[in-house]
Design an enzyme around this catalytic site. Structure first.
Site, PDB file in Angstrom:
ATOM      1  N   LYS A   1       0.833  -1.200   0.000  1.00 16.94           N
ATOM      2  CA  LYS A   1       0.000   0.000   0.000  1.00 16.94           C
ATOM      3  C   LYS A   1       0.866   1.247   0.000  1.00 16.94           C
ATOM      4  O   LYS A   1       0.606   2.212  -0.722  1.00 16.94           O
ATOM      5  CB  LYS A   1      -0.917   0.002   1.225  1.00 16.94           C
ATOM      6  CG  LYS A   1      -1.774   1.259   1.353  1.00 16.94           C
ATOM      7  CD  LYS A   1      -2.456   1.370   2.708  1.00 16.94           C
ATOM      8  CE  LYS A   1      -1.477   1.754   3.785  1.00 16.94           C
ATOM      9  NZ  LYS A   1      -2.128   2.076   5.077  1.00 16.94           N
TER      10      LYS A   1
ATOM     11  N   GLY B   1      -4.768   7.322   5.921  1.00 18.67           N
ATOM     12  CA  GLY B   1      -3.829   8.364   6.287  1.00 18.67           C
ATOM     13  C   GLY B   1      -3.009   8.834   5.103  1.00 18.67           C
ATOM     14  O   GLY B   1      -2.658  10.016   5.009  1.00 18.67           O
TER      15      GLY B   1
ATOM     16  N   ARG C   1      -8.475  11.630  13.032  1.00 15.19           N
ATOM     17  CA  ARG C   1      -7.053  11.324  12.874  1.00 15.19           C
ATOM     18  C   ARG C   1      -6.239  12.612  12.822  1.00 15.19           C
ATOM     19  O   ARG C   1      -6.673  13.624  12.261  1.00 15.19           O
ATOM     20  CB  ARG C   1      -6.805  10.482  11.623  1.00 15.19           C
ATOM     21  CG  ARG C   1      -7.512   9.144  11.642  1.00 15.19           C
ATOM     22  CD  ARG C   1      -7.027   8.210  10.557  1.00 15.19           C
ATOM     23  NE  ARG C   1      -5.654   7.753  10.808  1.00 15.19           N
ATOM     24  CZ  ARG C   1      -5.025   6.857  10.047  1.00 15.19           C
ATOM     25  NH1 ARG C   1      -5.645   6.339   8.993  1.00 15.19           N
ATOM     26  NH2 ARG C   1      -3.791   6.490  10.330  1.00 15.19           N
TER      27      ARG C   1
ATOM     28  N   SER D   1       2.881  11.053  13.326  1.00  9.04           N
ATOM     29  CA  SER D   1       2.828  10.334  12.050  1.00  9.04           C
ATOM     30  C   SER D   1       3.968  10.770  11.145  1.00  9.04           C
ATOM     31  O   SER D   1       4.120  11.957  10.857  1.00  9.04           O
ATOM     32  CB  SER D   1       1.498  10.586  11.331  1.00  9.04           C
ATOM     33  OG  SER D   1       1.506   9.971  10.047  1.00  9.04           O
TER      34      SER D   1
ATOM     35  N   SER E   1       7.952   5.257  12.594  1.00  7.08           N
ATOM     36  CA  SER E   1       7.902   4.674  11.243  1.00  7.08           C
ATOM     37  C   SER E   1       8.918   5.308  10.303  1.00  7.08           C
ATOM     38  O   SER E   1       8.618   5.607   9.139  1.00  7.08           O
ATOM     39  CB  SER E   1       6.489   4.803  10.662  1.00  7.08           C
ATOM     40  OG  SER E   1       5.538   4.196  11.495  1.00  7.08           O
TER      41      SER E   1
ATOM     42  N   GLU F   1       3.108  -0.527  12.439  1.00 10.89           N
ATOM     43  CA  GLU F   1       1.991  -1.207  11.776  1.00 10.89           C
ATOM     44  C   GLU F   1       1.895  -2.677  12.192  1.00 10.89           C
ATOM     45  O   GLU F   1       0.840  -3.294  12.069  1.00 10.89           O
ATOM     46  CB  GLU F   1       2.147  -1.124  10.249  1.00 10.89           C
ATOM     47  CG  GLU F   1       1.705   0.182   9.639  1.00 10.89           C
ATOM     48  CD  GLU F   1       0.192   0.342   9.664  1.00 10.89           C
ATOM     49  OE1 GLU F   1      -0.518  -0.564   9.197  1.00 10.89           O
ATOM     50  OE2 GLU F   1      -0.275   1.363  10.176  1.00 10.89           O
TER      51      GLU F   1
ATOM     52  N   HIS G   1      -4.310   6.043  14.910  1.00 10.87           N
ATOM     53  CA  HIS G   1      -4.478   5.327  13.643  1.00 10.87           C
ATOM     54  C   HIS G   1      -5.969   5.120  13.363  1.00 10.87           C
ATOM     55  O   HIS G   1      -6.802   5.903  13.796  1.00 10.87           O
ATOM     56  CB  HIS G   1      -3.690   4.020  13.675  1.00 10.87           C
ATOM     57  CG  HIS G   1      -2.223   4.205  13.404  1.00 10.87           C
ATOM     58  ND1 HIS G   1      -1.399   3.209  12.938  1.00 10.87           N
ATOM     59  CD2 HIS G   1      -1.427   5.299  13.542  1.00 10.87           C
ATOM     60  CE1 HIS G   1      -0.165   3.660  12.794  1.00 10.87           C
ATOM     61  NE2 HIS G   1      -0.163   4.931  13.163  1.00 10.87           N
TER      62      HIS G   1
ATOM     63  N   ARG H   1      -5.397   2.031  18.723  1.00  7.78           N
ATOM     64  CA  ARG H   1      -5.043   0.620  18.682  1.00  7.78           C
ATOM     65  C   ARG H   1      -4.572   0.092  20.030  1.00  7.78           C
ATOM     66  O   ARG H   1      -4.774  -1.086  20.344  1.00  7.78           O
ATOM     67  CB  ARG H   1      -3.981   0.369  17.594  1.00  7.78           C
ATOM     68  CG  ARG H   1      -4.558   0.427  16.192  1.00  7.78           C
ATOM     69  CD  ARG H   1      -3.506   0.204  15.123  1.00  7.78           C
ATOM     70  NE  ARG H   1      -4.131   0.093  13.801  1.00  7.78           N
ATOM     71  CZ  ARG H   1      -3.464   0.122  12.649  1.00  7.78           C
ATOM     72  NH1 ARG H   1      -2.149   0.278  12.656  1.00  7.78           N
ATOM     73  NH2 ARG H   1      -4.104   0.011  11.496  1.00  7.78           N
TER      74      ARG H   1
ATOM     75  N   ARG I   1      -5.950  -4.019  10.699  1.00  4.86           N
ATOM     76  CA  ARG I   1      -4.918  -4.657  11.512  1.00  4.86           C
ATOM     77  C   ARG I   1      -5.513  -5.349  12.740  1.00  4.86           C
ATOM     78  O   ARG I   1      -4.995  -6.369  13.192  1.00  4.86           O
ATOM     79  CB  ARG I   1      -3.877  -3.638  11.950  1.00  4.86           C
ATOM     80  CG  ARG I   1      -3.200  -2.873  10.820  1.00  4.86           C
ATOM     81  CD  ARG I   1      -2.451  -3.761   9.866  1.00  4.86           C
ATOM     82  NE  ARG I   1      -1.755  -2.990   8.840  1.00  4.86           N
ATOM     83  CZ  ARG I   1      -1.354  -3.452   7.681  1.00  4.86           C
ATOM     84  NH1 ARG I   1      -1.561  -4.731   7.371  1.00  4.86           N
ATOM     85  NH2 ARG I   1      -0.736  -2.681   6.803  1.00  4.86           N
TER      86      ARG I   1
END
Length: 439
Positions: free
Chosen positions: A32, A101, A129, A175, A204, A319, A346, A350, A391
C-alpha cells in the site's frame, strides 16, 4: 469488491482454527505504501508513468480517484498495470479519503498545486485522525487551508496553481506521513523545501526512507544527511514504471500463522534489496522463536508452534503492533511492546482496542503510555471487535488459529489493504496440516 467509498456491511466472521501446521507459498498484492507514493509521483511527473502490480484495495483506489478528481488521468482498469497521465491540476474538486492516512496527508500538498479549491472529507473515524501539524506546515508555505474546529477533516485547500516552497518545521511524532506529505510534492514547489522534524522521536522512519528512495528514483534531488532534516530541490519528476513489491505488513499475519501452528509460509517475489523494513521484521520473528530466511525466491518463515515473549521497541514498525500483540497473548512468557504511542491516532486507538479485546479473551493486558504489557493467560473464544481496522482483524484471525470460538465483528475492513484476506486465510487454515504448499 464493494465500492471503495461505501463498503457493504458483513455478518460476524468466525475465525477458522488450524488443525496443524500451515504451509503456504503466496505472492500477496503490492505494498500500500509503495502504491500510494508511486501514484502521487506519477501524477506530478513530466511524462506518463505506470504502476506495475499495484495494490487494488480501498485505500489505493481512493488515492487514484482523488488524483483523478484533480485532473490526473488515472486508468486502473487493468489488474497488472495502472496507467497515470499527468495533466494540469485543477479545482474545484472533492477527495474522499475514506480512512486512509496516506490520502489525507499526501494529497493536500498536491491540492496546493491545483488551480482552484479542493475539499477533503472521509469516514467519521478519519475526521479524528491527526492532521494539524501537516496543515500548519503547508500554511507556513503560503497555502490557504480551512479546516474543522479541531484542526482536521473536513478541509478545503485553496490552490493557486503553485507553491513557493521554503523551510518548514514540523512535529511529526504522531505520524511520519506528515514528513512524506511535505516531501512528495516538493520538487514542484518553486524553491523546493527544507523540512525539519522537531519534538519526540519520529515514528515509522523506514516509511520516510521509502519516500526519499522513491523521490530519487523519479529524478528528484534529496539531501537527508542531517538527522531529522530533509531538503528537496526544485526540479522535474520523471514518468517511469514503478514495480510494486508485495506488501510486507500484509504478510505478517501469514508469517504469524507459521509461528502459531508450527508451519512454513513463503512470501514470494520480495526483492532482496527491499524498500520495506525486512531486517526489522526478521529480527522480531527470530526473537519470537521462528526462523526467517530472505533469498531470491522471497521471505520464508518457519515456526515451531511455541512463541516466546519479547520486549520490543516497535517505533519503526508500528503497523506490526496488532499482530505482534496477538502473538504475545499466545506466548510462553510476558511481552512488553513499546514506542507506539502514535498508534492511538491510527484507524482507531489501537493500544486501547488491543487491551480491551485481548483482555476480553482472557489475556492480562496493561496499557502503557506508549504501548502494551501482555501477560499470557489461558484464552477462550468470544467476540473480537475490529473497530473498522484491518490490523485489528488480522490480530483476531491469528488468535483464532489457536483458540476456537473467536468471532470477528467485521472482517470486511480488511478490504482496506487486502480484499482477498478472508478467502485466502480460510483456505490456508482449512489446508493446515496437509503438508502441501499452495501455489
Amino acid at each position: 469488491m464493494p465500492e471503495a467509498n461505501s463498503p457493504e456491511p458483513y455478518e460476524p466472521w468466525p475465525a477458522p482454527t488450524a488443525a496443524g501446521g500451515v504451509h503456504l507459498s503466496v505472492r500477496l498484492p503490492g505494498s500500500k505504501s509503495m502504491t500510494a507514493r508511486a501514484l502521487v509521483l506519477s501524477a506530478l511527473g513530466d511524462t506518463a508513468g505506470t504502476v506495475t502490480r499495484p495494490l487494488r484495495a480501498r485505500d489505493t483506489v481512493l488515492m487514484a480517484a482523488g488524483l483523478a478528481a484533480m485532473g490526473t488521468g488515472v486508468d486502473t482498469t487493468a489488474t497488472r498495470q495502472w496507467q497515470v497521465r499527468p495533466a494540469p491540476l485543477r479545482g474545484p474538486a472533492h477527495v474522499d479519503v475514506g480512512l486512509a492516512g496516506t490520502i489525507m496527508r499526501f494529497l493536500p500538498a498536491v491540492a496546493g498545486l491545483a488551480d482552484g479549491p479542493v475539499t477533503f472529507a472521509g469516514d467519521p473515524a478519519a475526521h479524528a485522525r491527526p492532521l494539524g501539524p501537516l496543515l500548519d506546515g503547508l500554511r507556513s508555505l503560503g497555502l490557504r487551508i480551512d479546516a474543522a474546529p479541531g484542526g482536521g477533516l473536513p478541509i478545503t485547500v485553496s490552490g493557486r496553481g503553485r507553491i513557493a516552497g521554503g523551510e518548514v518545521t514540523v512535529d511529526a511524532s504522531k505520524s511520519s506521513q506528515f514528513v512524506s506529505g511535505l516531501l512528495l510534492a516538493a520538487p514542484r514547489f518553486d524553491r523546493g523545501i527544507l523540512v525539519r522534524h522537531v519534538g519526540p522521536p519520529l515514528p515509522s522512519a523506514p516509511h520516510v526512507r521509502m519516500t526519499v528512495r522513491m523521490l530519487r528514483a523519479a529524478g528528484a534531488t534529496v539531501d537527508d544527511v542531517a538527522a531529522h532534516t530533509w531538503r528537496v530541490e526544485p526540479g522535474d519528476l520523471h514518468g517511469r514504471d514503478w514495480p510494486i513489491e508485495p506488501d510486507l505488513s500484509g504478510a505478517l499475519p501469514f508469517f504469524a500463522a507459521a509461528l502459531v501452528t508450527g508451519g512454513t509460509v513463503t512470501l514470494r517475489d520480495l526483492p532482496v534489496e527491499s524498500a520495506q523494513p525486512v531486517a526489522q521484521l526478521i529480527g522480531l520473528i527470530e526473537r519470537l522463536g521462528g526462523q526467517a530466511t530472505a533469498g531470491p525466491d522471497g521471505l520464508t518463515v518457519r515456526g515451531t508452534g511455541t512463541i516466546h515473549g519479547i520486549d520490543a521497541d516497535l517505533r519503526d514498525v508500528s503497523e506490526l503492533t496488532p499482530v505482534l500483540a496477538a502473538l504475545a497473548a499466545l506466548a510462553d512468557a510476558p511481552s512488553r511492546l513499546t514506542g507506539v504511542a502514535h498508534i492511538r491516532g491510527h484507524e482507531t486507538d489501537r493500544i486501547a482496542a488491543l487491551a480491551a479485546e485481548l483482555g476480553g479473551l482472557g489475556a492480562e493486558v496493561t496499557e502503557l503510555p506508549d504501548g502494551l504489557q501482555i501477560d499470557p493467560k489461558p484464552l477462550h473464544g468470544g467476540p473480537f471487535r475490529t473497530y473498522d481496522d484491518h490490523r485489528m482483524a488480522h490480530a483476531a484471525a491469528v488468535l483464532g488459529l489457536a483458540v476456537p470460538g473467536i468471532t470477528l465483528t467485521d472482517v470486511a475492513c480488511t478490504s482496506k489493504t487486502l480484499p482477498e484476506f478472508p478467502a485466502l486465510w480460510s483456505t490456508m487454515a482449512a489446508d493446515a496440516g496437509a503438508g502441501e504448499a499452495r501455489r
